[in-house]
Design a protein around this motif. Structure first.
Motif, PDB file in Angstrom:
ATOM      1  N   ARG A 158       0.946  -1.078   0.129  1.00 38.62           N
ATOM      2  CA  ARG A 158      -0.171   0.189  -0.031  1.00 38.62           C
ATOM      3  C   ARG A 158       1.154   1.163  -0.201  1.00 38.62           C
ATOM      4  N   GLY A 160       1.588   2.834  -2.166  1.00 38.23           N
ATOM      5  CA  GLY A 160       1.328   3.589  -3.803  1.00 38.23           C
ATOM      6  C   GLY A 160       2.102   2.804  -5.365  1.00 38.23           C
ATOM      7  N   PRO A 163      -0.627   2.431  -8.488  1.00 31.00           N
ATOM      8  CA  PRO A 163      -0.903   3.258  -9.160  1.00 31.00           C
ATOM      9  C   PRO A 163       0.147   3.989  -9.851  1.00 31.00           C
ATOM     10  N   LEU A 166       1.136   1.969 -13.352  1.00 27.80           N
ATOM     11  CA  LEU A 166       0.594   2.494 -14.498  1.00 27.80           C
ATOM     12  C   LEU A 166       0.432   4.114 -15.127  1.00 27.80           C
ATOM     13  N   TYR A 167       0.391   4.875 -14.276  1.00 27.04           N
ATOM     14  CA  TYR A 167       1.186   5.961 -14.649  1.00 27.04           C
ATOM     15  C   TYR A 167       1.408   6.097 -15.549  1.00 27.04           C
ATOM     16  N   GLN A 211      -0.302   8.320   7.446  1.00 26.23           N
ATOM     17  CA  GLN A 211      -1.137   7.568   5.537  1.00 26.23           C
ATOM     18  C   GLN A 211      -1.134   6.364   5.205  1.00 26.23           C
ATOM     19  N   ILE A 215      -4.186   4.369   4.593  1.00 24.94           N
ATOM     20  CA  ILE A 215      -4.693   3.528   4.029  1.00 24.94           C
ATOM     21  C   ILE A 215      -5.029   2.015   3.444  1.00 24.94           C
ATOM     22  N   SER A 256       0.973  13.504  -5.266  1.00 26.81           N
ATOM     23  CA  SER A 256      -0.237  13.624  -6.574  1.00 26.81           C
ATOM     24  C   SER A 256       0.746  11.943  -7.459  1.00 26.81           C
ATOM     25  N   ILE A 257      -0.061  10.710  -7.828  1.00 27.60           N
ATOM     26  CA  ILE A 257       0.414  10.645  -8.607  1.00 27.60           C
ATOM     27  C   ILE A 257       1.563  10.639  -9.955  1.00 27.60           C
TER      28      ILE A 257
END
Lengths: 277, 277
Positions: A158, A160, A163, A166-167, A211, A215, A256-257
């Motif tokens: 978790r 991150g 994501p 994938l970005y 954080q 999550i 942010s991502i």
């Protein structure tokens, strides 16, 4: 005092992605206004232009103040129809293209759909290949392909990784694998053996204990896994590991991502395979 | 005559995504120029500004013509240092923000990192939830969750469902599932039974037989699966199915994932859950 309300239109011949990105970044500079945002992609005929001009006029009347219009429209006839509506237009092409024609000493193509259209098949295949690679190599499921990775993100559960991978694949065509750091490796303060040959491709993620706790709570509420103590221990361990092995890493708390991905690109010196290149 | 070569800088206090979007959309209007593009995100100190101004000057000297600079810099001191370099600057905030302050009758926040920074935790969670949903519901693996889908993309194998779903999730926070249409259902010209309750959420993808053949060849060269005859048969079948059942659908041949996604959003009337809203 009641908040100011403004209607905002994003007008574009095609996807509207450029108009939205540019308009959004300007609007975020103004606090305390309620924006009513309307996306109008594929505004590509004179009939549609008449229709939207009428809607803009109606909004001006209803709101008691003229709408803000962000436009990447290219067609001159469509642009001039919209320009006659009761609105404040920020015309991104109109503003810059004349000066650029002068600077580059050549006329612009004046062609729609170029910014986010399909450039060519090889760029499409690169992108699809990167997405497929990233999906196949999520969560350390098939480390045998790590040879083909442009980058391998590591971090505890978790943090991150998925994501961000994938970005990187979607936006930049980068083959991004990821591998979860698990408790089993903690005591030894070492990397899983199978990562040894790929140390130069590793990039670590970390985040604040609050954080991570938040999550993990979403995923398995009130578990040991989500407890503050467990989160803290795993984070301490992974940061020690990053430092000891000189793995570059980034604290993703409150960013942010998009920002995480850009920082990783920037610090790792990776070449993007798509978009703007 | 040799092609014109120009060095291009994208300067930004943060990710550079806005600067790149702007610059990219303008540059695509000029054909036949070799661009040497340099991304400079996180240009956030006076020292860095001095350094980059010097590099811009060096590029101007080397190229024999001044570089093009697209800037979303906000800090006044940094902007004025760059402005002194030998370049043509397209200053995004400088160009529009004054007029917007006047129109909105309030000063701008003049704060960096707002366009692509983390707006709030709930938006972050929405996005992560959409990505997780999309990954879990790829390729029809768990139709039991289709209740939670915002949209369900259908199409034959390799019609582009997965990349489109991922883009919808990442960029717009939309929970996008997908389900492959397979040969088994062909003869009956009907949908798989489990999709019946979700007919209103379906959106079909199709593409040209040449494109599908090319994509399948990459995956399984010279197989029956990749043959033109097989591709043609599956495509005929799925288009008949879409028409018979009134499923909206889109031909994705020669359009990009961004365009496919925007068209789907636009035609399905789906509300995006993120970005620009």
């Amino acid at each position: 005092m009641s908040r100011q309300k403004r209607t905002v239109y994003y007008l574009s011949d095609r996807t509207g992605i450029t108009a939205e990105t540019l308009g959004h970044s300007l609007l975020t500079q103004f606090d305390g206004i309620d924006w009513n945002k309307i996306n109008v992609p594929f505004l590509d005929t004179v009939a549609k232009a008449h229709d939207w001009a009428a809607r803009i006029n109606a909004a001006a009347e209803r709101d008691g103040c003229r709408p803000i219009v962000f436009s990447t429209l290219i067609d001159d006839e469509i642009r001039s129809l919209i320009a006659q509506a009761n609105c404040m237009i920020y015309d991104f092409f109109g503003t810059f293209i004349g000066s650029m024609e002068q600077e580059l000493q050549q006329p612009s193509a004046h062609a729609v759909g170029r910014s986010h259209g399909l450039q060519n098949n090889s760029s499409y295949f690169n992108r699809i290949a990167a997405i497929n690679y990233t999906l196949t190599n999520d969560d350390g499921v098939s480390a045998k392909n790590f040879n083909d990775a442009d980058i391998i993100l590591v971090g505890v559960s978790r943090s991150g990784k998925t994501p961000t991978c994938l970005y990187l694949a979607l936006q930049y065509g980068i083959s991004a694998a990821n591998y979860p750091l698990t408790e089993e490796d903690m005591d030894a303060l070492r990397l899983p053996k199978l990562l040894d040959p790929y140390k130069h491709k590793l990039f670590g993620l970390t985040l604040s204990v609050e954080q991570l706790h938040l999550i993990r709570q979403e995923r398995r509420p009130n578990s040991r896994y989500a407890s503050l103590a467990q989160c803290q221990q795993e984070l301490d361990w992974q940061e020690k590991l990053y430092q000891r092995l000189n793995i570059p890493y980034i604290d993703t708390t409150n960013i942010s991502i998009e920002e995480i991905s850009t920082i990783i690109l920037n610090r790792s010196g990776l070449k993007r395979h798509l978009y703007g290149q």
